[in-house]
Design an enzyme around this catalytic site. Structure first.
Site: not given
Length: 110
Positions: A33, A36
């Site tokens: 991600c 993230c």
């Protein structure tokens, strides 16, 4: 994991989050991600800034899908706040540090 940030798993979830007194901030994330990775340094900075006042943990949603499913995590990063074991607030996406600080301060004050 960075200093002050707990690596949460399905095995440690109840003890570290649900049975904790006070405020716990959990970052639901995954290795693949991008957002993230963008928010990770912010989470680490907040963990340092609020040492002794809040607990900060990260939960890898790929490795702990049972917890991610339980809390209906649809998008990551999702930052969830728990107070005395109860979910009280949630933020989805790589939000600015000030926005997370405002949430933490409000939750600590309430």
């Amino acid at each position: 994991m960075a200093e002050g940030v707990l690596e949460l798993t399905s095995a440690t979830w109840d003890k570290e989050v649900l049975q904790s007194n006070g405020l716990v901030m959990v970052d639901f994330w995954a290795v693949w991600c991008g957002p993230c990775r963008i928010i990770a340094p912010t989470i680490e900075e907040l963990a340092k800034e609020y040492t002794g006042r809040i607990k900060v943990g990260k939960l890898n949603t790929d490795e702990n899908s049972d917890i991610a499913s339980k809390y209906k995590i649809m998008g990551i990063p999702t930052i969830m706040f728990f107070k005395d074991g109860q979910k009280v607030e949630q933020v989805v996406g790589a939000v600015p540090k000030q926005q997370l600080k405002a949430k933490i301060d409000a939750l600590l004050g309430s």
